[in-house]
Design an enzyme around this catalytic site. Structure first.
Site, PDB file in Angstrom:
ATOM      1  N   CYS A  36      35.692  45.457  37.479  1.00  0.00           N
ATOM      2  CA  CYS A  36      34.571  44.858  36.771  1.00  0.00           C
ATOM      3  C   CYS A  36      34.982  44.591  35.327  1.00  0.00           C
ATOM      4  O   CYS A  36      35.839  45.286  34.779  1.00  0.00           O
ATOM      5  CB  CYS A  36      33.396  45.843  36.815  1.00  0.00           C
ATOM      6  N   GLY A  37      34.363  43.619  34.701  1.00  0.00           N
ATOM      7  CA  GLY A  37      34.635  43.359  33.295  1.00  0.00           C
ATOM      8  C   GLY A  37      34.280  44.542  32.401  1.00  0.00           C
ATOM      9  O   GLY A  37      34.805  44.670  31.294  1.00  0.00           O
TER      10      GLY A  37
END
Length: 164
Positions: A36-37
């Protein structure tokens, strides 16, 4: 009345994480993902753990709750997750096995957090953070945009640590 200490979750290593073992300690419960970012927030979570929890018997407990509910960003096995977190971020705080944090299969802890925090507190992505007080009641929650090392989150942590 139900509180956070009334729940247990399967641990990443096959054990059980019984939150009642942390009674009297504030909890920071975070739904996490490895792809995930926001994944670099693991570094800040480890920093909070080192600063406020790891070496303090009454300090902050951080519980990472991997979830694959958002964008399939936690596809690996428990072993994959454990290796990724340790190798890339040195994670040493307790981590659960992958859990559902939304939808019909939501784990009971996240159902309770949803009920306590209301509709806006329901996780809509990875790295929502839920802070409980020493009585196991939800004290505050934060979206993924609030980094764990931000002043806002650290001030909330310090506040629950000072409240006896």
């Amino acid at each position: 009345m139900t509180c956070a200490y009334d729940f247990s979750l399967p641990g990443l290593s096959g054990d059980t994480i019984d939150l009642s073992a942390y009674r009297g300690r504030p909890l920071l419960i975070v739904n996490t993902a490895s792809k995930c970012g926001f994944t670099p927030q693991y570094e800040d979570l480890q920093h909070l753990w080192s600063r406020y929890g790891r070496d303090y018997p009454e300090g902050l407990m951080i519980i990472g709750v991997p979830s694959n509910d958002f964008g399939q960003q936690e596809p690996g096995s428990s072993e994959d997750i454990k290796n990724f977190c340790h190798r890339n971020y040195g994670v040493s705080f307790p981590m659960t096995a992958r859990q559902h944090v939304r939808g019909p299969e939501t784990t009971p802890l996240f159902r309770w957090l949803d009920k306590q925090g209301g509709f806006l507190a329901r996780p809509r992505w990875n790295f929502y953070k839920y802070l409980t007080d020493r009585d196991g009641n939800l004290a505050n929650w934060f979206t993924p945009l609030a980094k764990p090392a931000s002043n806002r989150v650290e001030e909330a942590v310090r506040k629950v640590l000072l409240d006896h």
